[in-house]
Design an enzyme around this catalytic site. Structure first.
Site, mmCIF file in Angstrom:
data_model
loop_
_atom_site.group_PDB
_atom_site.id
_atom_site.type_symbol
_atom_site.label_atom_id
_atom_site.label_comp_id
_atom_site.label_asym_id
_atom_site.label_seq_id
_atom_site.Cartn_x
_atom_site.Cartn_y
_atom_site.Cartn_z
ATOM 1 N N ASN A 11 -0.178 -7.094 -8.661
ATOM 2 C CA ASN A 11 -1.258 -6.144 -8.938
ATOM 3 C C ASN A 11 -2.529 -6.964 -9.089
ATOM 4 O O ASN A 11 -2.547 -7.924 -9.855
ATOM 5 C CB ASN A 11 -0.946 -5.375 -10.228
ATOM 6 C CG ASN A 11 -2.161 -4.638 -10.764
ATOM 7 O OD1 ASN A 11 -2.976 -4.141 -9.989
ATOM 8 N ND2 ASN A 11 -2.287 -4.574 -12.077
ATOM 9 N N GLU B 27 -13.124 15.604 -7.307
ATOM 10 C CA GLU B 27 -11.913 14.779 -7.426
ATOM 11 C C GLU B 27 -10.640 15.546 -7.062
ATOM 12 O O GLU B 27 -9.794 15.032 -6.349
ATOM 13 C CB GLU B 27 -11.723 14.344 -8.897
ATOM 14 C CG GLU B 27 -12.393 13.083 -9.307
ATOM 15 C CD GLU B 27 -12.088 12.755 -10.780
ATOM 16 O OE1 GLU B 27 -11.712 11.627 -11.040
ATOM 17 O OE2 GLU B 27 -12.227 13.638 -11.660
ATOM 18 N N ARG C 286 -1.390 4.652 -11.554
ATOM 19 C CA ARG C 286 -2.059 3.422 -11.135
ATOM 20 C C ARG C 286 -2.160 3.310 -9.611
ATOM 21 O O ARG C 286 -2.749 2.368 -9.085
ATOM 22 C CB ARG C 286 -1.312 2.198 -11.666
ATOM 23 C CG ARG C 286 -1.148 2.182 -13.165
ATOM 24 C CD ARG C 286 -0.377 0.968 -13.601
ATOM 25 N NE ARG C 286 -1.144 -0.231 -13.399
ATOM 26 C CZ ARG C 286 -2.027 -0.729 -14.250
ATOM 27 N NH1 ARG C 286 -2.241 -0.103 -15.393
ATOM 28 N NH2 ARG C 286 -2.698 -1.812 -13.981
ATOM 29 N N CYS D 235 -2.367 -0.668 -8.815
ATOM 30 C CA CYS D 235 -0.932 -0.830 -8.602
ATOM 31 C C CYS D 235 -0.234 -0.978 -9.950
ATOM 32 O O CYS D 235 -0.848 -1.383 -10.934
ATOM 33 C CB CYS D 235 -0.577 -2.043 -7.753
ATOM 34 S SG CYS D 235 -1.488 -2.144 -6.219
ATOM 35 N N TRP E 206 -1.666 1.022 -4.792
ATOM 36 C CA TRP E 206 -2.944 1.640 -4.420
ATOM 37 C C TRP E 206 -3.614 0.634 -3.497
ATOM 38 O O TRP E 206 -3.985 -0.458 -3.916
ATOM 39 C CB TRP E 206 -3.801 1.896 -5.658
ATOM 40 C CG TRP E 206 -5.073 2.635 -5.367
ATOM 41 C CD1 TRP E 206 -5.207 3.978 -5.186
ATOM 42 C CD2 TRP E 206 -6.394 2.086 -5.247
ATOM 43 N NE1 TRP E 206 -6.523 4.294 -4.958
ATOM 44 C CE2 TRP E 206 -7.272 3.143 -4.988
ATOM 45 C CE3 TRP E 206 -6.917 0.795 -5.325
ATOM 46 C CZ2 TRP E 206 -8.643 2.974 -4.811
ATOM 47 C CZ3 TRP E 206 -8.279 0.616 -5.151
ATOM 48 C CH2 TRP E 206 -9.121 1.700 -4.894
HETATM 49 C C1 G6P Z 1 -10.973 5.983 -12.433
HETATM 50 C C2 G6P Z 1 -10.446 7.317 -12.919
HETATM 51 C C3 G6P Z 1 -11.544 8.073 -13.652
HETATM 52 C C4 G6P Z 1 -12.093 7.223 -14.776
HETATM 53 C C5 G6P Z 1 -12.587 5.862 -14.279
HETATM 54 C C6 G6P Z 1 -12.911 4.929 -15.425
HETATM 55 O O1 G6P Z 1 -11.902 6.182 -11.425
HETATM 56 O O2 G6P Z 1 -9.957 8.078 -11.830
HETATM 57 O O3 G6P Z 1 -11.011 9.264 -14.184
HETATM 58 O O4 G6P Z 1 -13.150 7.895 -15.400
HETATM 59 O O5 G6P Z 1 -11.555 5.237 -13.509
HETATM 60 O O6 G6P Z 1 -11.735 4.652 -16.125
HETATM 61 P P1 G6P Z 1 -11.674 4.207 -17.637
HETATM 62 O O7 G6P Z 1 -10.213 3.988 -17.899
HETATM 63 O O8 G6P Z 1 -12.443 2.915 -17.716
HETATM 64 O O9 G6P Z 1 -12.263 5.258 -18.460
#
Ligand code: G6P
Length: 608
Positions: A99, A489, A27, A2, A74
């Site tokens: 959040n 995805e 987010r 969020c 979310w």
């Molecule tokens: C979410 C996103 C991914 C990302 C993962 C880790 O699932 O959709 O694209 O790889 O979080 O996020 P970070 O910011 O820790 O790389």
């Protein structure tokens, strides 16, 4: 996850709050809402779906206000719906946005019900509004009520609250979820991310866990967890409009794919010299620390974890260090044994992923020699809480599917492999070879982007299928995994990745004309073995799409052999990532999915 935003100003704030929400849609984007103080009442608008729908409602209703809070959601507790959308309210008096996750919400809900409060949502957040109202009714100030409320909450939160009886102030609080104050002109703001208010200010104060703050149009005050007033440092960050807009591209993902040559240059820039990596690029004293490192432990999530899997190979080949890698969400629960002189490395685009952050905090209690993060956001919690860091300098990544963040993480991880090797006096010739290749990496990525025309020809064949298999061996297996993740995805095609040698142990049973197989076949010592694995697919009627070195020859009955540009073998994982990103993008485009904001996902996952 969020995104929350709050503004106290001398002008109307409705529009700027909604603009801020738009910038935080990464987010979460299942519902949105706003509460605007209008002296005698609070205008409360909520919509199911994206921020655009809230914006449309605002355009119709034109609520005027100089003080307000807003939220893009979310869902964690309770389905996406208007009732579950924030802001939540209590007794038409207190309105809050939240959040995070309140872990003891059931117990607190029971308590509040006994006190006469009724709930209109299924969320864990609504109780915060009721608790604040409960204490306000005991003649407490909003700040006192906030402290008393926080005393009861277990979990993670960033909160902003307004009171109908006070048209000047907004009270905010933070614990384990990002929250900052923005210092505007004639206004003060609060948000989950500087991006949300970057058009209004370049001066930010990042709140710390336990902080409570009050903002008005003219002033702000911050208290620490013991309720003492504190001065927190003001950080200047310039985020250009260009970095946060799509420009001429159809989607942020497309733009971010094409930004990779420059992003990689930005990662490497100023960090490598003539024939070796420069000293202390991970922070003062890091080169000295690296001399002592005997083992590396990587933790990360999603795409960042795939970058870690590639790096584990590099740490072994270049730095001669054994490396263990864990999903951040699993790491704490396997009772990890920490060997002497182990270095903990976290990898994260956002630096706010709750599982990765929790793993870092857990590791800090263990006997690690030090902690280091590879991160794209210098002001993030991971960056602030790690002993050492390197920033990927990729610029804001908005598309939910990570692209430039991944390739720049790989570039930064290669710098780490080289730095560890240099401090440990390992493989000087190899280091020079890799550093030389890194200097032309950006050009090779640029050349690889030209493969789009060929990929456009393949994309319809993949887009018409429901499944896909990705194959790679060794250092290319994590790239195959990243390719499969990208495809699922954003196109919602079921995709899996296997090390090609494992095919015969089960997945081969899936091969038929409806199972496209996408294989990565660079020139390597196991290239011949890989080709044999691919022959097994061909013999069973599978359609192969092989990204390969021109030296590899295969006679394909169906599918396509695509020649990849030449590059130093150790850097080829970066190059082979590019066509897989483009392929996912083109397939998703054909299937008409929401590419930048795929269903059920969010970019920054700040809940465990
Ligand atoms: C979410 C996103 C991914 C990302 C993962 C880790 O699932 O959709 O694209 O790889 O979080 O996020 P970070 O910011 O820790 O790389």
């Amino acid at each position: 996850m969020c995104g929350i935003i709050a503004a106290a100003s001398n002008r109307n704030v409705g529009k700027l709050l909604v603009q801020g929400l738009h910038k935080m849609e990464y987010r979460g984007y299942d519902s949105a809402g706003i509460a605007l103080h209008q002296l005698d009442k609070i205008a409360h608008l909520r919509t199911l779906g994206k921020v655009k729908l809230l914006e449309d409602k605002m355009i119709q209703e034109k609520p005027k206000s100089k003080l307000g809070i807003a939220h893009t959601r979310w869902a964690t507790h309770g389905e996406p719906s208007e009732e579950n959308a924030h802001p939540h309210k209590s007794n038409e008096r207190v309105y809050i946005v939240h959040n995070g996750i309140i872990e003891n919400y059931l117990e607190l809900k029971d308590y509040l019900k006994k006190e006469g409060y009724s709930f209109t949502s299924q969320t864990d957040s609504e109780l915060i509004a009721h608790l604040l109202d409960f204490y306000l009714n005991k003649d407490k100030t909003m700040i006192d009520s906030m402290y008393m409320t926080l005393d009861k909450l277990e979990g993670a939160y960033a909160i902003a609250a307004i009171d109908k009886e006070d048209n000047k102030n907004i009270v905010v609080a933070r614990n384990k979820s990002p929250l900052l104050i923005g210092l505007g002109t004639d206004e003060f703001l609060a948000a989950s991310d500087p991006l949300a208010i970057s058009q209004l200010t370049n001066e930010f104060i990042f709140l710390e866990d336990g902080d409570v703050a009050q903002i008005s149009a003219d002033d702000y005050v911050i208290f620490d967890e013991s309720k003492n007033p504190v001065d927190r440092e003001i950080t200047k960050i310039d985020i250009s409009n260009q970095a946060t807009s799509k420009g001429d591209y159809k989607h942020f993902m497309e733009k971010e794919i094409y930004e990779q040559p420059q992003a990689i240059l930005n990662t490497i820039d100023g960090r490598v010299g003539g024939d070796d990596v420069l000293d202390n690029i991970f922070g003062l004293g890091s080169s000295e620390l690296f001399e002592k490192v005997k083992r590396v432990q990587i933790v990360a999530c999603g795409t960042s974890l795939h970058a870690g899997r590639v790096a584990a190979n590099w740490f072994s080949a270049i730095s001669e260090l054994p490396t263990q890698i864990d999903y951040a969400s699993e790491y704490r629960y396997r009772n990890p044994h920490v060997d002497e002189n182990s270095l903990l490395v976290t990898i994260s685009q956002s630096g706010e992923t709750a599982d990765t952050l929790a793993a870092l905090r857990y590791a800090k209690e263990k006997e690690y020699i030090s902690t280091l993060t590879i991160c794209n956001v210098p002001t993030s919690s991971l960056a602030r809480e790690s002993d050492y860091s390197i920033f990927t300098n990729a610029g804001p990544e908005i598309g939910v599917a990570s692209t430039k963040a991944f390739t720049t993480q790989l570039a930064a991880l290669m710098l780490l492999a080289l730095s560890l090797a240099k401090s440990r006096d390992k493989n000087p010739k190899l280091r020079t070879r890799v550093v030389t290749a890194m200097r032309s990496l950006s050009d090779t990525v640029q050349e690889t982007l030209k493969l789009r025309d060929v990929i456009l020809e393949i994309a319809p064949e993949i887009a018409s299928k429901d499944n896909a298999l990705f194959l790679g061996r060794g250092i290319f297996y994590p790239i195959a995994k990243e390719g499969a993740l990208k495809l699922k995805e954003i196109s919602y095609i079921h995709a899996e990745a296997y090390p090609a040698g494992e095919l015969k142990h089960g997945p081969l049973a899936l091969i038929d004309e409806d199972m496209p197989v996408i294989a990565l076949a660079p020139e390597s010592e196991i290239a011949e073995k890989l080709v044999s694995n691919l022959e097994e697919v061909k013999a069973r009627g599978g359609t192969l799409y092989v990204f390969s070195d021109p030296s590899i020859s295969m006679d394909l009955k169906a599918g396509r052999l695509i020649n990849m540009p030449k590059c130093d073998f150790l850097l080829t994982p970066i190059i082979y990532t590019i066509p897989l990103q483009i392929l996912s993008y083109e397939v998703a485009l054909l299937r008409g999915t929401d590419i930048d904001q795929p269903r059920n996902l969010a970019k920054s996952v700040t809940v465990e």
